[in-house]
Design an enzyme around this catalytic site. Sequence first.
Site, PDB file in Angstrom:
ATOM      1  N   HIS A   9      24.551  89.428  40.259  1.00 51.84           N
ATOM      2  CA  HIS A   9      23.769  90.586  39.813  1.00 51.84           C
ATOM      3  C   HIS A   9      24.560  91.307  38.736  1.00 51.84           C
ATOM      4  CE1 HIS A   9      23.728  95.073  40.288  1.00 51.84           C
ATOM      5  NE2 HIS A   9      22.493  94.877  39.903  1.00 51.84           N
ATOM      6  N   ARG A  44       7.568  99.751  37.878  1.00 52.12           N
ATOM      7  CA  ARG A  44       6.822  98.490  37.777  1.00 52.12           C
ATOM      8  C   ARG A  44       7.339  97.537  38.858  1.00 52.12           C
ATOM      9  NH1 ARG A  44       6.894  93.316  34.946  1.00 52.12           N
ATOM     10  NH2 ARG A  44       4.710  92.688  34.689  1.00 52.12           N
TER      11      ARG A  44
END
Lengths: 298, 298
Positions: free
Chosen positions: B103, B256
């Site tokens: 990540h 989103r």
Amino acid sequence: MHSITYISAQFQTLQDFICQKLEAADGIGKFQEDLWMRAAGGGGRTRTISGEKIEKGGVAFSAVHGPLPDTLVKSMQLEPGNFFATGVSIVLHPESPMAPIIHMNVRYFETSGGRWWFGGGIDLTPHYIVDADARDFHLALKSCCDQFHPDFYSKFKDQADSYFYLPHRKETRGVGGIFYDYLNDSCGLSQAELLNFCLALGRLFPDIYADLLQRAAQRPWGTPEKKWQMLRRGRYVEFNLVWDRGTRFGLETDGRTESILMSMPPGAEWIYNFQPDPEGPESKTLLALKPGIDWINA
Amino acid sequence: MHSITYISAQFQTLQDFICQKLEAADGIGKFQEDLWMRAAGGGGRTRTISGEKIEKGGVAFSAVHGPLPDTLVKSMQLEPGNFFATGVSIVLHPESPMAPIIHMNVRYFETSGGRWWFGGGIDLTPHYIVDADARDFHLALKSCCDQFHPDFYSKFKDQADSYFYLPHRKETRGVGGIFYDYLNDSCGLSQAELLNFCLALGRLFPDIYADLLQRAAQRPWGTPEKKWQMLRRGRYVEFNLVWDRGTRFGLETDGRTESILMSMPPGAEWIYNFQPDPEGPESKTLLALKPGIDWINA
């Protein structure tokens, strides 16, 4: 007033009753039991099943006590002191994508300051919505509620629509059911009557699910349906970990993780921005994941 | 001071650079791009890949603006007004269980009241910890940090250990990395220097991961390792949905969803109370999921 010992014994018996009925409904699976103790007071009996029709399921009983958490004292405006809580909590993930996931919970909470209430609910999460299943599920819940209070079904049905909702997906978790909390004698029923209501719901639960499994057994499925089931299980994970108050409270207050996350599906999948065929049954299901649907008269 | 336009253009170029390098590292997969607009202001460019070595990955750029959310005004003691935020966010899930999940995130935040800061980090989540991989990963991060500030690595390494932690599992998410937030000129570096630090980290990222994928290619694996990978992916889901501040903030403020949940693995599994063989490599990995390990000198 029933004692906490009496109520927890009733819930423990309910767990036995439900497990026996679910084993019969599955036909093959047997529950495995884990006993656990909580350092701060109390413990539980977690039972899990991995069967033929029920791919992964858990039926947990717990009875815990200890000092009231500060957050609860504030949010509920309670007198600081001790609490006692007991309940039965269930999530069942079926093998067949044509059968629904089901959840049930009944619980009782009491404080040393003399406050008490019941909470609970049942809700259904079909991977593919079958209108007749949703209708009969709601009819069964309504019929049980109506035996206790004329307002229970419609009030608790609305509360389920609000509670079992994923704001980030703008979807309900499934076709809803009933959800109630902080239910005490202000509704006009005594503690004993409310206990009977919770127990009646709990006893009804395995018959409801056995019937749904039997209906689903008539519905063939293959790889596309299994794939869709995995994506819907992803949504179930999202609801439980992001929005479910019970799960979050448990994880944030150092509850027994394995019992709390017993509700997780055996597997789940995520595909970026997946859009099902607009003409297919998957899209039909998505369109019906809205609050406020009157499933009985739809 | 660089303008927000300049900074967001730099981040957008960084996204291009990283995607190109990752496609080369994968060998087969190509990024698919989704452009999106935010009603309240701004938008983004979400890119996802489903390749040979990278089973599911996303590299997202966004630049959004609008009125400061009340929660942020309170928690950060900001003057009410507008905000601007831009960043690049990445999660990659490898096909091989012998390769780690990675990540990375770099971001810039600025308010109309004149406050600004950078945030970001890189962390590594191996399904099977390989000490040499963890060491070289931390060495690469340290070497990059040291070019900018002598305190960055040790401070940000500690912050990663605290941040990438699952309290309900009493486990770190992996072998950590670096994590920083609210980084501004109070550290002695200018806005331009801090931007260069973020960009240097971002440019380093694809080389780090390409190297890790190459190392993993030498390690055979079969069904048991894949099974373990699915369970570890379950933990990744738990961290992101329960604890990750960015994910939760996004889901709770109507961000989103598909871009936020781009970090979800392709699949994940849960087994009630799974206990790996105490003599096996899975248990060895679990034992090393602790904060405070000095991976460079371990």
